[in-house]
Design a protein around this motif. Structure first.
Motif, PDB file in Angstrom:
ATOM      1  N   ALA A   9      49.749  34.151  40.087  1.00  0.00           N
ATOM      2  CA  ALA A   9      48.623  34.610  38.554  1.00  0.00           C
ATOM      3  C   ALA A   9      47.991  35.658  39.452  1.00  0.00           C
ATOM      4  O   ALA A   9      47.382  35.894  40.029  1.00  0.00           O
ATOM      5  CB  ALA A   9      48.634  34.021  37.762  1.00  0.00           C
ATOM      6  N   GLN A  18      39.759  32.676  36.985  1.00  0.00           N
ATOM      7  CA  GLN A  18      41.628  31.999  36.591  1.00  0.00           C
ATOM      8  C   GLN A  18      40.809  30.956  35.551  1.00  0.00           C
ATOM      9  O   GLN A  18      41.646  30.607  35.426  1.00  0.00           O
ATOM     10  CB  GLN A  18      42.459  32.211  37.660  1.00  0.00           C
ATOM     11  CG  GLN A  18      42.974  33.431  38.290  1.00  0.00           C
ATOM     12  CD  GLN A  18      43.798  32.723  39.143  1.00  0.00           C
ATOM     13  OE1 GLN A  18      44.027  32.157  39.752  1.00  0.00           O
ATOM     14  NE2 GLN A  18      45.056  34.056  39.403  1.00  0.00           N
ATOM     15  N   GLN A  31      45.212  35.168  30.048  1.00  0.00           N
ATOM     16  CA  GLN A  31      45.995  35.848  31.349  1.00  0.00           C
ATOM     17  C   GLN A  31      46.736  36.998  30.243  1.00  0.00           C
ATOM     18  O   GLN A  31      47.101  36.880  28.857  1.00  0.00           O
ATOM     19  CB  GLN A  31      46.702  34.688  31.323  1.00  0.00           C
ATOM     20  CG  GLN A  31      46.796  33.795  32.431  1.00  0.00           C
ATOM     21  CD  GLN A  31      46.146  34.949  33.787  1.00  0.00           C
ATOM     22  OE1 GLN A  31      47.096  35.455  33.847  1.00  0.00           O
ATOM     23  NE2 GLN A  31      45.493  34.314  34.746  1.00  0.00           N
ATOM     24  N   ASN A  56      52.617  33.194  33.642  1.00  0.00           N
ATOM     25  CA  ASN A  56      51.381  32.928  34.135  1.00  0.00           C
ATOM     26  C   ASN A  56      50.073  32.009  34.612  1.00  0.00           C
ATOM     27  O   ASN A  56      49.193  31.727  35.118  1.00  0.00           O
ATOM     28  CB  ASN A  56      49.873  34.199  34.182  1.00  0.00           C
ATOM     29  CG  ASN A  56      50.928  35.621  34.488  1.00  0.00           C
ATOM     30  OD1 ASN A  56      51.638  35.920  35.514  1.00  0.00           O
ATOM     31  ND2 ASN A  56      50.275  37.020  34.665  1.00  0.00           N
TER      32      ASN A  56
END
Length: 125
Positions: A9, A18, A31, A56
């Motif tokens: 990702a 993330q 995202q 992602n």
């Protein structure tokens, strides 16, 4: 707290992770439709971007041992609510029969000129 990262990702655009898990809950950062291989926003309009966002997110969830079936809440940010029907179709493809709670809001702008951004909350097994 545990911080999660995957090279599958896009890297965070700023000073954040993330995803972060705590007490059995996973919180993903938003995202957008950046292709992790190129670092660029995907071409092709809203539908292409929405599909990349879900890919992602799939990768970020996987990095923490989760799938879309563990998502309990999604927050979707779109630049144009006219894309809502496309969003619903692509969201349904990604989530299948699973129906977590969801909020969708129109925003003035998103990072890198993206048309859609999504963040998730999931319950880890």
């Amino acid at each position: 707290m545990k911080f999660h990262h995957t090279d599958n990702a896009p890297l965070a655009i700023g000073p954040y992770s993330q995803a972060v898990s705590l007490d059995g809950w996973l919180y993903t950062s938003g995202q957008v439709a950046i292709d992790p291989a190129t670092g660029e926003l995907v071409a092709g309009g809203f539908a292409a971007q929405a599909r990349q966002v879900f890919e992602n997110l799939r990768q970020v969830l996987a990095s923490a041992g989760c799938t879309f079936h563990q998502v309990v809440k999604a927050t979707v940010y779109v630049v144009d609510l006219a894309d809502f029907p496309q969003l619903n179709a692509i969201y349904g493809e990604a989530m299948g029969p699973h129906r977590p709670a969801r909020s969708t809001v129109q925003v003035a702008a998103l990072p890198k000129g993206a048309l859609v951004e999504i963040d998730l909350i999931a319950r880890q097994s």
